[in-house]
Design an enzyme around this catalytic site. Structure first.
Site, PDB file in Angstrom:
ATOM      1  N   ASN A 297       0.842  -1.196   0.000  1.00 19.80           N
ATOM      2  CA  ASN A 297       0.000   0.000   0.000  1.00 19.80           C
ATOM      3  C   ASN A 297       0.883   1.253   0.000  1.00 19.80           C
ATOM      4  O   ASN A 297       2.113   1.156   0.061  1.00 19.80           O
ATOM      5  CB  ASN A 297      -0.935  -0.037   1.208  1.00 19.80           C
ATOM      6  N   CYS A 299       1.919   3.551   2.083  1.00 22.30           N
ATOM      7  CA  CYS A 299       2.932   3.810   3.122  1.00 22.30           C
ATOM      8  C   CYS A 299       3.811   2.619   3.439  1.00 22.30           C
ATOM      9  O   CYS A 299       4.654   2.685   4.348  1.00 22.30           O
ATOM     10  CB  CYS A 299       2.241   4.305   4.377  1.00 22.30           C
ATOM     11  N   GLU A 301       3.343  -0.426   4.700  1.00 24.48           N
ATOM     12  CA  GLU A 301       3.179  -1.362   5.810  1.00 24.48           C
ATOM     13  C   GLU A 301       2.324  -2.577   5.477  1.00 24.48           C
ATOM     14  O   GLU A 301       2.236  -3.508   6.264  1.00 24.48           O
ATOM     15  CB  GLU A 301       2.579  -0.650   7.039  1.00 24.48           C
TER      16      GLU A 301
END
Length: 771
Positions: A297, A299, A301
């Site tokens: 995704n 960011c 994580e």
């Protein structure tokens, strides 16, 4: 995907009837920032923008909609009405919050409740533009998207169907970026993307350099997908193969250390690109039979399969502190309410599993993949606050040990909760072919349970520190009405100072000026050790903390390794290598002041960014040069998205002196705007502003109708003017000197922005922008 399949997803949702709100339901206690963020971004509004629900309505809407899914299961151990009240209390006591799409959309007609999506990008025009279309639908519903561009054939390679040549991944990345520019997530913010390219792709060097110019790909975080083969080649100073996507045919060999050094250099210059370790991610893939994980995704994580989504939620650790612990023993022994943390973890896992059933995804293919694996991502926030409460330093062995103990506990209890749900509801449908079945683990209801997300706006709502990050500042100033500035102080820092009899407004002003108490030797050493900020902490401790959480997390950890402006390329090299050795799945670094537009800075760092600027009284008055009677210049026709613009640039001594921009017929508003921009650019040039600075200010300004120009895009009239000036006067000069810094401020409330995991976050109103 068929048109019928897409239309299916826009039929009205038939929800389980909402559970009636209890008459005695307490109002949530809101902090000022919480109220601002909820009003701006989360409370439902009428078509004319009027707020239609209160914070209590919002949290009951979410709690009742998610608890209502319980009625679908005959063997459920919970009654929906009772569970709804538990969910409401969980959220309004700020012990747990789900990701933003769930808060925004649960119990509404939209019903899209997941934050994280990954879409495949195939090597054909049809597949590429399908991915653009699907991403637009996801962004519109409030989600962020990740892509791997590694399947696309390299630039200049032959296209068999047409006999032409391919333009390569970076070219198509620009199309995705422009499409994102036009769509706001759920009507509240622009979409966010992750773009990944394998390190063995033939266009990898172009990809690494993609963000050399600021403003390029501003809706993307970029990461290079590193392989074990590549990392071993770096370690042994060997060459490695660049391979043709699809066939795997070796095309070229590069020295691995040269590529790694370029990665480090670009990260030092601008923070981009980051890195992800693809082989490590796939070793932890619980469902390898369904294919390879190739992206995350926005960011970083949440690694996901193509056409997969995940919903996230975070436990606020600051709510589990038990005062009165004995400082002579392990503070976690008596300082943390483990029983309550266990109860909340089990309740949060049930909440997130119910979200999967309540979610209404924009594509049938995504619905199928999500419900096959039922991945959830339970994480934590408020970790730095808990350390303050316990009196433990972030950058200490005790802090690392506490991180491992807490996340290990959440991981263990989270999996127990998933196993209990599997007894009630059955395991995730793909369990039989998963690694869990092979190892005789579970069965579990969810293929993954834990993820550490950045929690930018959620932590503002909860009034806690973000994710597992340290605080950026103990105190900072906020603009309020009539130019007045208010100093905001971290409540745990204020309480500690008050208890020690040291709190004063003068001291707070000093902390704001310095940005830290690290060098304030007149304060007790214990305070200076515990109340550290992100820039006080040696980068190695940032990385060690990330690794500690990663060891007890199914998915990955969102964390930024903050570096001072003085950090060297070798420092970043060491961080990247330590991330590889410590078992991280990726890493993002940010060197303070590495962009010409800087995010939130504090104290002395801000003064350095401002440069040696003389006081107002010492500044020479601006002098606008008079126009000679005769000037010479040129007129260039530029096709913009609003029509043909004729740009006349007149020169004095070979330098631009004045600009006239004409577009359309006289009287149109666009004509007036073009004229106004030309006058202001002319005023700047005649006042002695260098053309480089003019271009830096207006280049990249977005508009409604971007058009292609050569290998790039002209986004707007000011962007077109910048293109002409840059092409003629700057040639290959790179814009964006690190010595010309200004704080980047929120476009909505003018507060400084904070950089976290590739995203800019406003801690005042919750505005965010990734890329």
């Amino acid at each position: 995907m068929s048109g019928e399949g897409l239309l299916h997803n826009f039929k009205p949702k038939v929800y389980v009837p909402m559970i009636a709100m209890p008459k005695n339901l307490p109002q949530p206690q809101l902090k000022p920032n919480t109220e601002v963020v909820l009003q701006k971004r989360y409370l439902r509004k009428s078509p004319d923008g009027k707020i239609e629900e209160s914070p209590r309505d919002l949290f009951w809407r979410v709690a009742s909609a998610i608890a209502g899914e319980e009625a679908k299961y005959d063997k459920s151990s919970r009654e929906p009405a009772e569970l709804a009240r538990d969910f409401y209390d969980l959220m309004t006591n700020w012990k747990f919050l789900p990701n933003s799409p769930t808060l925004m959309n649960a119990g509404t007609d939209l019903g899209q409740l997941s934050a994280c999506f990954v879409l495949p990008v195939g090597d054909s025009i049809e597949e590429i533009f399908d991915a653009v279309k699907y991403a637009a639908m996801i962004h519109k519903s409030g989600g962020g998207t990740g892509f791997s561009f590694s399947r696309l054939r390299p630039r200049e390679s032959r296209v068999g169907s047409t006999g032409g040549v391919a333009s390569g991944p970076v070219s198509f990345l620009r199309i995705f970026n422009t499409a994102t520019e036009q769509i706001k997530q759920g009507g509240t913010r622009r979409g966010a993307n992750m773009g990944i390219l394998r390190v063995d792709h033939p266009d990898i060097l172009e990809f690494i350099r993609a963000k050399e110019k600021e403003g390029e790909f501003n809706n993307f975080n970029l990461s290079v997908g590193l392989t074990e083969t590549f990392m071993q080649a770096v370690e042994n100073d060997e060459q490695y193969d660049l391979r043709m996507p699809g066939s795997g045919e070796p095309l070229e060999r590069l020295r691995a250390r040269d590529v790694f050094d370029m990665l480090v250099k670009k990260a030092w210059q601008s923070g981009d690109p980051g890195i992800v370790f693809l082989d490590r991610i796939n070793r932890d893939n619980p469902t390898p039979d369904q294919g390879e994980i190739e992206s995350t995704n926005p960011c970083g994580e949440q690694p996901l399969l193509p056409f997969e989504a995940c919903n996230l939620g975070s436990i606020n650790l600051s709510c589990f502190y038990l005062p009165g612990h004995n400082d002579d023993v392990d503070p976690a022994q008596k300082g943390i309410d483990w029983d309550e943390l266990r109860r909340v973890t089990h309740l949060a896992v049930r909440f997130l599993d119910n979200v999967i059933d309540a979610s209404r995804f924009p594509l049938e293919r995504i619905s199928e993949t999500v419900r096959k694996n039922r991945k959830i991502g339970l994480g934590v926030m408020g970790f730095a606050d808990l350390l303050f409460e316990l009196g433990v330093a972030y950058d200490s062995e005790q802090g690392i040990a506490l991180a491992e103990r807490i996340m290990g506990f959440v991981q263990e209890e989270g999996h127990k909760a998933s196993a209990e749900l599997a007894k009630e509801r059955g395991p995730f449908p793909a369990y039989a072919a998963s690694v869990y079945a092979q190892k005789k683990m579970g069965p579990y209801r969810n293929a993954t349970v834990t993820t550490i997300a950045p929690t930018g706006t959620l932590s503002i709502i909860a009034g806690c520190s973000s994710g597992v990050e340290p605080l950026f500042a103990l105190c900072f100033t906020r603009n309020i009405l009539d130019g007045e500035r208010l100093v905001e102080v971290n409540p745990y820092f204020e309480a500690a100072l008050t208890e020690a009899g040291l709190f004063s407004h003068e001291l707070m002003d000093s902390v704001v000026a310095k940005g830290s108490i690290k060098s304030m030797e007149y304060l007790p050493a214990r305070l200076r050790k515990v109340f550290v900020t992100a820039m006080d902490i040696d980068p190695v401790w940032h990385l060690r903390m990330q690794a500690a959480f990663q060891r007890h997390t199914d998915n990955a950890v969102s964390k930024t390794v903050n570096l001072p402006n003085s950090a060297t390329e070798q420092d970043i090299y060491d961080i990247y290598w330590l991330a590889y050795k410590e078992g991280c799945k990726g890493v993002t670094v940010y060197r303070d002041g590495c962009k010409s537009i800087q995010v939130l800075a504090t104290g002395e760092g801000q003064k350095k960014m401002d440069g040696d600027v003389a006081p107002d009284a010492a500044r020479p008055a601006s002098s606008v040069r008079k126009r000679p009677d005769i000037v010479q210049g040129f007129t260039q026709k530029v096709q913009t998205g609003l029509g043909a613009m004729y740009l006349t640039v007149n020169e004095v001594d070979g330098e631009p002196f004045e600009v006239f921009a004409t577009i359309g017929k006289s009287g149109r508003s666009i004509t007036a705007k073009a004229e106004a921009i030309g006058r202001l650019v002319s005023l700047a040039l005649r006042s002695g502003v260098h053309v480089r600075d003019v271009v830096a200010q207006i280049k990249g300004i977005g508009g409604e109708h971007p058009v292609f120009r050569g290998k790039g895009l002209l986004l707007s009239i000011p962007d077109a003017i910048a293109w002409v000036l840059e092409k003629r006067y700057l040639k290959d000069e790179r814009l964006g000197d690190v010595n010309d810094l200004e704080v980047q401020r929120c476009p909505e409330c003018n507060e400084p922005l904070l950089f976290q995991e590739g995203c800019l976050i406003c801690q005042a109103c919750g505005f965010s922008r990734c890329g």
